[in-house]
Design an enzyme around this catalytic site. Structure first.
Site, PDB file in Angstrom:
ATOM      1  N   GLU A 143      -6.379 -49.773 -25.356  1.00 18.68           N
ATOM      2  CA  GLU A 143      -6.038 -50.088 -23.968  1.00 18.68           C
ATOM      3  C   GLU A 143      -5.550 -48.833 -23.231  1.00 18.68           C
ATOM      4  OE1 GLU A 143      -7.588 -52.646 -23.289  1.00 18.68           O
ATOM      5  OE2 GLU A 143      -6.078 -53.957 -22.457  1.00 18.68           O
TER       6      GLU A 143
ATOM      7  N   THR B 227      -8.483 -51.897 -13.765  1.00 21.38           N
ATOM      8  CA  THR B 227      -7.072 -52.118 -14.101  1.00 21.38           C
ATOM      9  C   THR B 227      -6.219 -50.921 -13.690  1.00 21.38           C
ATOM     10  OG1 THR B 227      -7.657 -53.554 -15.922  1.00 21.38           O
ATOM     11  CG2 THR B 227      -5.487 -52.563 -16.027  1.00 21.38           C
TER      12      THR B 227
HETATM   13  N1  HSE Z   1      -0.858 -56.887 -17.735  1.00 19.64           N
HETATM   14  C1  HSE Z   1      -1.969 -56.079 -17.320  1.00 19.64           C
HETATM   15  C2  HSE Z   1      -1.918 -55.907 -15.814  1.00 19.64           C
HETATM   16  C3  HSE Z   1      -3.243 -56.755 -17.740  1.00 19.64           C
HETATM   17  O1  HSE Z   1      -1.660 -56.893 -15.140  1.00 19.64           O
HETATM   18  O2  HSE Z   1      -2.152 -54.805 -15.326  1.00 19.64           O
HETATM   19  C4  HSE Z   1      -4.469 -55.969 -17.375  1.00 19.64           C
HETATM   20  O3  HSE Z   1      -5.604 -56.724 -17.694  1.00 19.64           O
END
Ligand code: HSE
Length: 312
Positions: free
Chosen positions: A133, A186
């Site tokens: 990630e 993201t």
């Molecule tokens: N918790 C992360 C965010 C998940 O909201 O950025 C990304 O898929």
């Protein structure tokens, strides 16, 4: 060592609306698939990627899946002895908010671990998934990789060290997930969020998180519905999602317990306790988007309690 393994790992809904970076659950569909084959010479190569519109690197040092497999082999001291080739088949869009990179990484790491006869437990695989990630989006949150790897609903109580708590999965909980086809990486969606929050909003949010966890234990759908609300992140990220508030209205008017952003978006999720209702909400939202000429994918799914699986 096995000669070939084919692994599916599920998409995930990170955050569970109110629990930014600390809650997530796995879906039955979609998910990504990795086919891994033993090669005669050591090293990790990617031979094929499908479903990515040519966006992911085939260079094994740059691709997140192969890079993580290399890390794992190095950790086990096998990098000079073991060789594998990887096919990655993506069955969900990149930048969708469905944990696309996480599903691929989990599939790859689960596959290499299977090939080697399961030297590591899932708990031991998790830090390698989190590293994936970090490579994919610059931040090592575990709320996609953990539910994809373990299945079910997971709480990430802490990141350093990782402290993972599986939560009960209410039997009737069904998610309606819609991906409006706009790209929200993201990395970008994280940069948009405010660093500081007001204490009164934080109080509301941690009340909701505690309420959701209690609701899951008690299988109390009213409490779950009251709690799955996000006052911290949604107001900012909703701007990136076309028709967000219109979709929310449709979902809540048609019996959804709650509605919000899946992960970092643009996918949205409505929580229901009825598969027909979830299907209906998915159809209505998709019809609404198509009037605005926005293409979409829709999924109706219970929580996947299994996580990755071998497909042979
Ligand atoms: N918790 C992360 C965010 C998940 O909201 O950025 C990304 O898929």
């Amino acid at each position: 060592m096995l000669t070939e393994v084919r692994v599916f790992a599920p998409a995930t809904v990170a955050n569970m609306i109110c629990g930014f970076d600390i809650l997530g659950f796995a879906l039955e569909e979609p998910g990504d698939e990795v086919i891994m084959r033993k090669t005669s010479s050591p090293g990790v190569i990617i031979t094929k990627i499908t479903g990515d519109d040519g966006r992911l690197p085939l260079d094994a040092d740059k691709n997140t899946v192969s890079a993580c497999v290399q890390f794992l082999l190095q950790h086990l001291g096998l990098q000079h002895d073991v060789g594998v080739e990887i096919e990655l088949h993506k069955h969900m869009p990149i930048g969708s908010g469905l944990g696309s990179s996480a599903a691929s990484t989990v599939a790859g790491l689960y596959a290499i671990n299977k090939m080697l006869g399961d030297p590591l437990s899932k708990e031991e695989l998790l830090p390698f998934c989190v590293e994936g990630e970090r490579l994919a989006c610059g931040h090592g949150h575990a709320d996609n990789v953990a539910p994809s790897l373990f299945g079910g609903i997971t709480l990430i109580r802490g990141n350093d060290p990782l402290d993972l708590i599986p939560l009960p999965v209410p039997q009737e909980l069904i998610a309606s997930v819609v991906f409006p086809q706009v790209d929200v990486p993201t990395r970008d969606a994280r940069q948009l969020i405010k660093e500081k929050v007001f204490l009164k909003d934080a109080v509301t949010q941690w009340g909701n998180i505690a309420g959701l966890v209690a609701g899951l234990f008690k299988e109390d759908y009213d409490l779950i519905a009251r709690s799955m609300q996000d006052v911290l992140i949604e107001p900012t990220r909703a701007i990136l999602i076309p028709q967000f508030y219109e979709m929310k209205k449709i979902a809540l008017e048609n019996g959804a317990l709650s509605f919000g952003i899946s992960g970092s978006g643009p996918s949205v999720v409505a929580i229901t306790k009825d598969r027909d209702k979830a299907r209906h909400i998915t159809d209505l939202i998709q019809a609404h988007l198509s009037v605005s000429e926005i293409e979409s994918f829709g999924y109706v799914s219970a929580v996947n309690v299994e996580g990755p699986k071998v497909l042979n």
